[in-house]
Design an enzyme around this catalytic site. Structure first.
Site, PDB file in Angstrom:
ATOM      1  N   HIS A 103       0.848  -1.142   0.033  1.00 25.60           N
ATOM      2  CA  HIS A 103       0.158   0.107   0.020  1.00 25.60           C
ATOM      3  C   HIS A 103       0.851   1.102  -0.003  1.00 25.60           C
ATOM      4  O   HIS A 103       2.189   1.323   0.551  1.00 25.60           O
ATOM      5  CB  HIS A 103      -0.942   0.011   1.221  1.00 25.60           C
ATOM      6  CG  HIS A 103      -0.110  -0.155   2.577  1.00 25.60           C
ATOM      7  ND1 HIS A 103       0.211  -1.182   3.030  1.00 25.60           N
ATOM      8  CD2 HIS A 103       0.011   0.761   3.354  1.00 25.60           C
ATOM      9  CE1 HIS A 103       0.721  -1.184   4.084  1.00 25.60           C
ATOM     10  NE2 HIS A 103       0.821   0.249   4.307  1.00 25.60           N
ATOM     11  N   HIS A 105       0.943   5.301   1.262  1.00 26.09           N
ATOM     12  CA  HIS A 105       0.268   6.443   2.098  1.00 26.09           C
ATOM     13  C   HIS A 105       0.235   7.720   0.943  1.00 26.09           C
ATOM     14  O   HIS A 105       1.170   8.219   0.664  1.00 26.09           O
ATOM     15  CB  HIS A 105       0.845   6.541   3.340  1.00 26.09           C
ATOM     16  CG  HIS A 105       1.099   5.321   4.219  1.00 26.09           C
ATOM     17  ND1 HIS A 105       0.342   5.169   5.464  1.00 26.09           N
ATOM     18  CD2 HIS A 105       1.739   4.343   4.190  1.00 26.09           C
ATOM     19  CE1 HIS A 105       0.598   4.455   5.862  1.00 26.09           C
ATOM     20  NE2 HIS A 105       1.612   3.752   5.324  1.00 26.09           N
TER      21      HIS A 105
HETATM   22  P1  5GP Z   1       2.229   0.662   7.353  1.00 27.55           P
HETATM   23  O1  5GP Z   1       2.683   0.825   8.655  1.00 27.55           O
HETATM   24  O2  5GP Z   1       2.153  -0.979   6.916  1.00 27.55           O
HETATM   25  O3  5GP Z   1       2.854   1.221   6.263  1.00 27.55           O
HETATM   26  O4  5GP Z   1       0.788   1.024   7.319  1.00 27.55           O
HETATM   27  C1  5GP Z   1      -0.261   0.408   7.711  1.00 27.55           C
HETATM   28  C2  5GP Z   1      -1.484   1.442   8.013  1.00 27.55           C
HETATM   29  O5  5GP Z   1      -2.916   0.973   8.038  1.00 27.55           O
HETATM   30  C3  5GP Z   1      -1.223   2.347   9.176  1.00 27.55           C
HETATM   31  O6  5GP Z   1      -1.273   3.586   8.824  1.00 27.55           O
HETATM   32  C4  5GP Z   1      -2.356   2.260   9.837  1.00 27.55           C
HETATM   33  O7  5GP Z   1      -3.109   3.142  10.553  1.00 27.55           O
HETATM   34  C5  5GP Z   1      -3.555   1.553   9.133  1.00 27.55           C
HETATM   35  N1  5GP Z   1      -4.236   0.702   9.609  1.00 27.55           N
HETATM   36  C6  5GP Z   1      -4.192  -0.414  10.289  1.00 27.55           C
HETATM   37  N2  5GP Z   1      -5.450  -1.015  10.575  1.00 27.55           N
HETATM   38  C7  5GP Z   1      -6.272  -0.490   9.721  1.00 27.55           C
HETATM   39  C8  5GP Z   1      -7.605  -1.090   9.401  1.00 27.55           C
HETATM   40  O8  5GP Z   1      -8.420  -1.797   9.980  1.00 27.55           O
HETATM   41  N3  5GP Z   1      -8.560  -0.272   8.591  1.00 27.55           N
HETATM   42  C9  5GP Z   1      -7.676   0.885   7.826  1.00 27.55           C
HETATM   43  N4  5GP Z   1      -8.469   1.702   6.976  1.00 27.55           N
HETATM   44  N5  5GP Z   1      -6.348   1.160   8.089  1.00 27.55           N
HETATM   45  C10 5GP Z   1      -5.611   0.341   8.891  1.00 27.55           C
END
Ligand code: 5GP
Length: 142
Positions: A103, A105
């Site tokens: 993903h 951001h």
């Molecule tokens: P990463 O750290 O993997 O780059 O980002 C994962 C993101 O997913 C985080 O910013 C976190 O806030 C978000 N996130 C975690 N759980 C959920 C969820 O259940 N739904 C959504 N929409 N975002 C989530």
């Protein structure tokens, strides 16, 4: 590298098993609001094709994903009258990744507003719904 685990939260969202505030969808990606936004409007562009992160992604997915990221970046910037937009993408825990489905951001930035920490503090559902409506409207206007 550890293999892809289809029980991750974004895979569940893609399968419709848990809800999300979806702002965009095409053949290749969905865009949803981050439930712990670092700024209002913090959006995640999630490719539909499973990969753990950028390192194991099919290159064919990446072209479509970055075009969607640009589209969402423009919409988020317009929707929140932002001065700029950050695009973040983390690969593995050491780099800050917490959900192991690729993903991107998309985070609106304003000159004088400090950004909140990553993945900390849930936003109220009504704030997410309002932000999603703004982004959908910005997308519809382009
Ligand atoms: P990463 O750290 O993997 O780059 O980002 C994962 C993101 O997913 C985080 O910013 C976190 O806030 C978000 N996130 C975690 N759980 C959920 C969820 O259940 N739904 C959504 N929409 N975002 C989530």
């Amino acid at each position: 590298m550890t293999s892809y685990d289809p029980s991750n939260i974004f895979a569940k969202i893609l399968r419709g098993e848990i809800p999300s505030h979806k702002v965009y969808e095409d053949e290749h990606v969905v865009a949803i609001l981050d439930i712990m936004p670092q700024q209002p409007g913090h959006t995640l562009v999630v490719p539909k094709l499973a990969s753990r992160n950028l390192l194991d992604a099919d290159p064919a997915v990446l072209g479509a994903a970055i075009v969607a990221v640009q589209r969402l970046a423009r919409a988020v910037k317009a929707a929140f009258a932002a001065d700029g937009v950050i695009i973040n993408q983390f690969n593995e825990s050491a780099a800050g990744q917490t959900v192991f489905h690729l993903h991107f951001h998309v985070i609106p930035r304003h000159d004088d507003i400090p950004m909140k920490h990553h993945a900390r503090g849930f936003a109220p559902a009504e704030d997410l719904a309002a932000a999603a409506a703004k982004i959908r409207a910005a997308l519809a206007a382009t």
